[in-house]
Design a protein around this motif. Structure first.
Motif, short mmCIF file in Angstrom:
data_model
loop_
_atom_site.label_atom_id
_atom_site.label_comp_id
_atom_site.label_asym_id
_atom_site.label_seq_id
_atom_site.Cartn_x
_atom_site.Cartn_y
_atom_site.Cartn_z
N SER A 136 5.63 3.65 1.38
CA SER A 136 5.06 2.34 1.03
C SER A 136 5.11 1.42 2.24
O SER A 136 6.03 1.49 3.05
CB SER A 136 5.78 1.72 -0.16
OG SER A 136 7.10 1.39 0.18
N GLU A 178 4.55 -2.71 2.91
CA GLU A 178 4.32 -4.04 2.38
C GLU A 178 4.02 -4.98 3.53
O GLU A 178 4.74 -5.00 4.53
CB GLU A 178 5.54 -4.53 1.62
CG GLU A 178 5.37 -5.93 1.07
CD GLU A 178 6.58 -6.45 0.33
OE1 GLU A 178 6.52 -7.60 -0.12
OE2 GLU A 178 7.58 -5.72 0.21
N GLN A 180 -1.96 3.26 9.62
CA GLN A 180 -2.83 4.11 8.79
C GLN A 180 -3.21 5.40 9.53
O GLN A 180 -3.14 6.49 8.96
CB GLN A 180 -4.10 3.36 8.42
CG GLN A 180 -3.91 2.30 7.37
CD GLN A 180 -5.25 1.69 7.00
OE1 GLN A 180 -5.97 2.25 6.19
NE2 GLN A 180 -5.56 0.56 7.60
N TRP A 220 -1.46 -2.53 11.35
CA TRP A 220 -1.80 -1.86 10.11
C TRP A 220 -2.77 -0.71 10.38
O TRP A 220 -2.61 0.39 9.85
CB TRP A 220 -2.38 -2.85 9.11
CG TRP A 220 -2.92 -2.24 7.87
CD1 TRP A 220 -4.19 -2.38 7.39
CD2 TRP A 220 -2.25 -1.39 6.93
NE1 TRP A 220 -4.35 -1.68 6.21
CE2 TRP A 220 -3.15 -1.06 5.92
CE3 TRP A 220 -0.96 -0.88 6.85
CZ2 TRP A 220 -2.82 -0.23 4.85
CZ3 TRP A 220 -0.63 -0.06 5.78
CH2 TRP A 220 -1.55 0.24 4.80
N GLY A 251 -4.05 8.28 1.73
CA GLY A 251 -4.06 6.89 1.33
C GLY A 251 -4.87 6.09 2.32
O GLY A 251 -5.58 6.65 3.14
N PRO A 252 -4.77 4.81 2.25
CA PRO A 252 -3.86 4.03 1.40
C PRO A 252 -4.43 3.79 0.01
O PRO A 252 -5.64 3.84 -0.20
CB PRO A 252 -3.73 2.71 2.14
CG PRO A 252 -5.06 2.53 2.80
CD PRO A 252 -5.51 3.94 3.17
N THR A 253 -3.54 3.52 -0.91
CA THR A 253 -3.90 3.11 -2.25
C THR A 253 -3.01 1.95 -2.64
O THR A 253 -1.92 1.81 -2.11
CB THR A 253 -3.79 4.28 -3.25
OG1 THR A 253 -4.16 3.83 -4.54
CG2 THR A 253 -2.38 4.83 -3.29
N ALA A 254 -3.48 1.11 -3.53
CA ALA A 254 -2.72 -0.06 -3.93
C ALA A 254 -1.82 0.22 -5.13
O ALA A 254 -1.13 -0.66 -5.61
CB ALA A 254 -3.65 -1.22 -4.24
N TYR A 280 0.85 -1.18 0.00
CA TYR A 280 0.00 0.00 0.00
C TYR A 280 0.88 1.23 0.00
O TYR A 280 1.99 1.21 0.54
CB TYR A 280 -0.90 0.03 1.24
CG TYR A 280 -1.95 -1.03 1.23
CD1 TYR A 280 -3.12 -0.86 0.48
CD2 TYR A 280 -1.80 -2.19 1.97
CE1 TYR A 280 -4.10 -1.84 0.48
CE2 TYR A 280 -2.77 -3.17 1.97
CZ TYR A 280 -3.92 -2.98 1.22
OH TYR A 280 -4.89 -3.96 1.22
#
Length: 71
Positions: free
Chosen positions: A13, A15, A55, A51, A65-68, A3
């Motif tokens: 990022s 992961e 965020q 997580w 975000g998040p974005t993929a 993300y």
């Protein structure tokens, strides 16, 4: 899964993946200009909790975000 969070032209990022150690999960965090941080978590419940914390922390620092996708 990876993300991304954006702020201006910078990208963070995160992961999340099964641990290379065989048990548990890892979160790999890459922030601009900082060393890569790897956090090991023992269970799916723990990685989910962490997580959610990450965020909220990113959002409070002004990251979007998040974005993929990295775009």
């Amino acid at each position: 899964m990876v993300y991304f969070f954006k702020r201006n032209s910078a990208t963070v990022s995160c992961e999340m993946r099964p641990s290379g150690r065989g048990e548990g999960y890892d979160i790999i965090i890459m922030k601009p200009g900082q060393p890569v941080v790897t956090e090991h978590l023992p269970s799916s419940a723990d990685i989910h909790k962490r997580w959610c914390e990450l965020q909220e922390g990113f959002k409070s620092e002004g990251w979007w975000g998040p974005t993929a996708t990295h775009d």
